[in-house]
Write a protein that holds these residues in place. Structure first.
Motif, short mmCIF file in Angstrom:
data_model
loop_
_atom_site.label_atom_id
_atom_site.label_comp_id
_atom_site.label_asym_id
_atom_site.label_seq_id
_atom_site.Cartn_x
_atom_site.Cartn_y
_atom_site.Cartn_z
N LEU A 225 27.55 -5.45 -7.40
CA LEU A 225 26.44 -5.52 -6.43
C LEU A 225 25.25 -4.74 -6.98
O LEU A 225 25.21 -3.51 -6.89
CB LEU A 225 26.91 -4.95 -5.08
CG LEU A 225 28.05 -5.74 -4.42
CD1 LEU A 225 28.56 -5.01 -3.19
CD2 LEU A 225 27.59 -7.15 -4.06
N GLU A 226 24.33 -5.48 -7.54
CA GLU A 226 23.21 -4.84 -8.25
C GLU A 226 22.10 -4.43 -7.27
O GLU A 226 21.70 -5.21 -6.41
CB GLU A 226 22.63 -5.78 -9.30
CG GLU A 226 21.69 -5.06 -10.23
CD GLU A 226 21.15 -5.97 -11.33
OE1 GLU A 226 21.10 -5.50 -12.46
OE2 GLU A 226 20.78 -7.11 -11.04
N LEU A 227 21.63 -3.22 -7.44
CA LEU A 227 20.52 -2.71 -6.64
C LEU A 227 19.41 -2.25 -7.60
O LEU A 227 19.59 -1.32 -8.38
CB LEU A 227 21.00 -1.52 -5.78
CG LEU A 227 19.93 -0.77 -4.99
CD1 LEU A 227 19.16 -1.69 -4.06
CD2 LEU A 227 20.56 0.37 -4.19
N VAL A 228 18.29 -2.97 -7.54
CA VAL A 228 17.15 -2.67 -8.39
C VAL A 228 16.03 -2.13 -7.52
O VAL A 228 15.74 -2.68 -6.45
CB VAL A 228 16.66 -3.95 -9.12
CG1 VAL A 228 15.41 -3.67 -9.93
CG2 VAL A 228 17.75 -4.52 -10.00
N LEU A 229 15.41 -1.05 -7.95
CA LEU A 229 14.24 -0.53 -7.23
C LEU A 229 12.98 -0.97 -7.94
O LEU A 229 12.97 -1.16 -9.16
CB LEU A 229 14.30 1.00 -7.16
CG LEU A 229 15.51 1.59 -6.44
CD1 LEU A 229 15.38 3.10 -6.33
CD2 LEU A 229 15.68 0.97 -5.05
N VAL A 230 11.92 -1.14 -7.17
CA VAL A 230 10.64 -1.60 -7.75
C VAL A 230 9.56 -0.57 -7.47
O VAL A 230 9.32 -0.20 -6.31
CB VAL A 230 10.21 -2.97 -7.17
CG1 VAL A 230 8.91 -3.43 -7.81
CG2 VAL A 230 11.30 -4.01 -7.38
N PHE A 231 8.94 -0.13 -8.55
CA PHE A 231 7.81 0.81 -8.46
C PHE A 231 6.51 0.04 -8.70
O PHE A 231 6.43 -0.79 -9.61
CB PHE A 231 7.94 1.89 -9.54
CG PHE A 231 6.65 2.62 -9.83
CD1 PHE A 231 6.30 3.76 -9.13
CD2 PHE A 231 5.75 2.12 -10.78
CE1 PHE A 231 5.10 4.41 -9.38
CE2 PHE A 231 4.55 2.77 -11.03
CZ PHE A 231 4.22 3.92 -10.33
N ASN A 232 5.51 0.32 -7.90
CA ASN A 232 4.15 -0.11 -8.26
C ASN A 232 3.21 1.07 -8.00
O ASN A 232 3.47 1.87 -7.09
CB ASN A 232 3.71 -1.35 -7.47
CG ASN A 232 3.60 -1.09 -6.00
OD1 ASN A 232 4.59 -0.91 -5.33
ND2 ASN A 232 2.38 -1.04 -5.50
N PRO A 233 2.16 1.21 -8.81
CA PRO A 233 1.30 2.40 -8.65
C PRO A 233 0.68 2.46 -7.25
O PRO A 233 0.33 1.44 -6.67
CB PRO A 233 0.21 2.19 -9.72
CG PRO A 233 0.81 1.25 -10.70
CD PRO A 233 1.71 0.35 -9.91
N VAL A 234 0.54 3.67 -6.76
CA VAL A 234 -0.10 3.85 -5.45
C VAL A 234 -1.61 3.61 -5.57
O VAL A 234 -2.23 3.09 -4.66
CB VAL A 234 0.22 5.26 -4.90
CG1 VAL A 234 -0.57 5.55 -3.62
CG2 VAL A 234 1.72 5.38 -4.60
N GLY A 235 -2.18 3.93 -6.73
CA GLY A 235 -3.63 3.75 -6.90
C GLY A 235 -3.96 2.67 -7.91
O GLY A 235 -3.32 1.62 -7.96
N THR A 236 -4.96 2.93 -8.76
CA THR A 236 -5.48 1.92 -9.68
C THR A 236 -5.05 2.16 -11.13
O THR A 236 -5.65 1.59 -12.04
CB THR A 236 -7.02 1.88 -9.61
OG1 THR A 236 -7.51 3.21 -9.83
CG2 THR A 236 -7.51 1.38 -8.27
N SER A 237 -4.03 2.98 -11.33
CA SER A 237 -3.56 3.18 -12.70
C SER A 237 -2.55 2.09 -13.07
O SER A 237 -2.05 1.37 -12.20
CB SER A 237 -2.91 4.55 -12.84
OG SER A 237 -1.89 4.66 -11.87
#
Ligand code: SF4
Ligand code: SF4
Length: 380
Positions: A225-237
């Motif tokens: 059971l794969e669990l992947v987390l996704v990050f995206n920048p909070v700002g414009t970087s």
């Protein structure tokens, strides 16, 4: 861009919007959908007009030519990404779908049946279910059961808080029972940053959602059971190095909350929809586009997700990717009568040219960005 009749205050980084239109007053501490903001960008054509304006910035196609790279084409279909609707329990500031609790667009069971037909005919290995919060579509569980019976690898793009909503007490168990891979958004392991982008209280409820998934066996190294987390920048970087950030997430989440996960994907904020609106309002659109163009990395080209994916919208229309879907950029060179999943002949839509535009610089900047995270080594 805001039209007259609306007052938007920005206080301590958090938007507080007062809708003062037609005498109606509404207060929310969450960002609003483009429709609620009465933004001109609710029309995808306005977004495309801005992105493709003659402003001295290189066009994506021209840059490919300058780098002696061929036009983008798709040659196979490994992933069918099905956007089952724009309804969501959140209203995140960067959302490229412009999803929210007021949206009513939901895929019908008939359209899902047409998706299943394409999966069978094209021998699609992976079906990536997205939204909105896909679990809010009333046919979501039925669709998962059908895909599971076909033996597909099924991905659920989950916002985590949906697991804590009343009526979804058994959702984590359901996903586990059908071996659904969960790809879950968590833009930061710090509460303040996550809540700034996704709304007050979202971090705490996301942690509860992750704990529910862990309790069902998700995230264990010896579990399927794969669990992947996704990050995206909070700002414009641009996103930082994916491997290094994964280590930081792993340490922080384990130490503070006992949470385990398998992998972390980093994705770049695309200059479309609500994030585009936000960039314009803050006067940062040109500088963000310049950042993306300057960071163009030719090594990302072979791994771009549009090259092995087809995206289906809630009405069954076909697109190269979820971003082209939001910009209403149809498949180029494919007859309009077969641009629908209900009508499509798989041979007509799999091998095709890809519709590109300046938004594509979001996928090719730095280490690149796709629904599977970074694509290549970061350009040095
Ligand atoms: S949870 Fe996802 S779909 Fe919902 S508003 Fe946030 S980014 Fe958009
Ligand atoms: S936005 Fe990205 S995935 Fe979509 S067509 Fe452009 S390069 Fe491909």
């Amino acid at each position: 861009m805001l039209r007259s009749g609306w007052l938007l205050l920005v206080t301590m980084g958090k938007k507080v919007a007062f809708a003062l239109r037609n005498g109606e007053k509404e207060e929310s501490d969450m960002p609003l959908t483009l429709a609620k903001l009465d933004s001109e960008f609710v029309d995808p054509a306005r977004q495309v007009a801005l992105l493709e304006a003659d402003n001295g910035m290189p066009r994506f196609q021209d840059l490919l030519r300058r780098e002696r790279l061929p036009e983008l084409t798709a040659e196979r279909l490994d992933v069918l990404q099905v956007n089952v609707g724009k309804l969501c329990n959140q209203t995140c500031s960067h959302c490229h779908v412009d999803a929210g609790p007021h949206r009513r667009e939901l895929m019908t069971r008939e359209t899902m049946e047409a998706c299943l037909r394409m999966v069978r005919l094209a021998h699609v290995q992976t079906v990536d279910i997205t939204g909105g919060a896909p679990e809010m579509n009333p046919h979501f569980r039925w669709f998962v059961q059908q895909l599971s019976a076909l033996g597909c690898r099924v991905l659920d793009r989950c916002n985590l808080t949906i697991l804590t909503v009343a009526g979804n007490e058994d959702l984590a168990e359901f996903l586990a029972q059908h071996h659904v891979h969960v790809v879950a958004s968590l833009p930061c392991y710090l509460e303040e940053n996550t809540d700034r982008q996704r709304g007050d209280g979202v971090f705490r409820r996301s942690i509860q959602g992750l704990q529910k998934l862990n309790a069902c066996g998700y995230g264990d190294s010896n579990s399927e059971l794969e669990l992947v987390l996704v990050f995206n920048p909070v700002g414009t970087s641009l996103p930082p190095n994916q491997n290094e950030l994964e280590r930081a997430y792993r340490d922080q989440l384990l130490e503070r909350f006992g949470i385990r996960f398998n992998r972390l994907f980093t994705v770049t904020n695309m200059p479309i929809s609500r994030f585009l609106e936000d960039l314009i309002r803050q006067g940062r659109y040109e500088s963000y586009m310049e950042t993306l163009v300057q960071a163009f990395n030719s090594q990302t080209i072979t791994g771009l997700m549009c090259r092995n994916t087809l995206s289906v919208d809630w009405q069954g229309n076909l697109f190269d990717c979820d971003f082209n879907q939001m910009l209403d950029l149809q498949l180029p060179g494919v007859p309009s009568n077969v641009q629908q999943v209900t009508e499509a002949n798989v041979d007509d839509v799999i091998v095709r040219k890809i519709q590109t535009g300046r938004h594509c610089f979001g996928c090719t900047a730095g280490a690149g960005s796709s629904c599977q995270g970074a694509i290549a080594e970061e350009k040095t």
